[in-house]
Design an enzyme around this catalytic site. Sequence first.
Site, PDB file in Angstrom:
ATOM      1  N   GLU A  28      48.511  33.867  62.145  1.00  7.44           N
ATOM      2  CA  GLU A  28      48.323  33.641  63.587  1.00  7.44           C
ATOM      3  C   GLU A  28      49.658  33.535  64.324  1.00  7.44           C
ATOM      4  OE1 GLU A  28      46.200  30.675  66.870  1.00  7.44           O
ATOM      5  OE2 GLU A  28      46.299  30.055  64.773  1.00  7.44           O
ATOM      6  N   LYS A  51      44.872  36.467  63.484  1.00  6.45           N
ATOM      7  CA  LYS A  51      44.366  35.780  64.681  1.00  6.45           C
ATOM      8  C   LYS A  51      45.408  35.971  65.775  1.00  6.45           C
ATOM      9  CE  LYS A  51      42.506  31.457  66.513  1.00  6.45           C
ATOM     10  NZ  LYS A  51      41.866  30.167  66.224  1.00  6.45           N
TER      11      LYS A  51
END
Length: 296
Positions: free
Chosen positions: A175, A212
């Site tokens: 992420e 993400k």
Amino acid sequence: MNNRQFDKMKNGQGFIAALDQSGGSTPKALATYGVPAYSYSGEDEMFDLVHEMRTRIITSPSFDGSRIIGAILFEQTMDRKIEGQYTADYLAEKGIVPFLKVDKGLADQENGVQLMKPIDDLDDKLRRANERNIFGTKMRSVIHEPNESGIKEVVDQQFEFGKRIIDYDLVPIIEPEVDINSENKGQCEEMLREEILKHLNALSEDEHVMLKLTIPSKANAYKELVDHPRVVRVVALSGGYTRDEANQKLKENDGLVASFSRALAADLKADQSDNKFDETLKDAVDSIFDASVNKN
């Protein structure tokens, strides 16, 4: 690795619920829920209250595996129980794949980015994640400016940890968030995509990651990542957008599904009746599911 859960993450219809607020963000999450800081004393009581909030969400009839394919947990949530079962096992029975947040927060900004702080107990966390039947992990960095060396550093660090996580037979969610308020957000995203591709192309056939990412400024800017054979799924964080804004932007990106936190729980309140709470959660789940599955 659980092959059934892998298939659900790869091919399932729905989105991931992010329930992983940790020490620093917990007071804000509780305040949004209607539990102000003056109403509890000390960390222990705070974490008891946030577990009650998460338990209420997870046990709600609207929180089920037909529309929610995964949930990201804070470490304490993983180690606590819901209705007599460890949280990951309870989720699995609902058909929801459990993930664990493993990072320890962000370092100070340098070179236009914030790296992750060192995760000195990563191996211990990963061993415990295996014991608790966790499927994968999540760790967050932030990119503020289109600084080539800074973005490279962020992605290098993410994949360095990611390879260690894969060694424990877990699927890491990489992420590297791009700040939605960055004046050069689109440029950051182009540079980020190219750095991620270099690492994905270096993975072996039996190594897989999830990504993400902030919903990109240019629709389908991450389509090459969505289609990459080493990527299980690309999920999107709401990043400070309202739920309506995030949903609309999400619909413009083929293959991208939501992994929302604030945008999922923003309207839930401690003083709501169980019926009102479930109705409010259902509205949020329905709208995010629709944005994840039905594209423009």
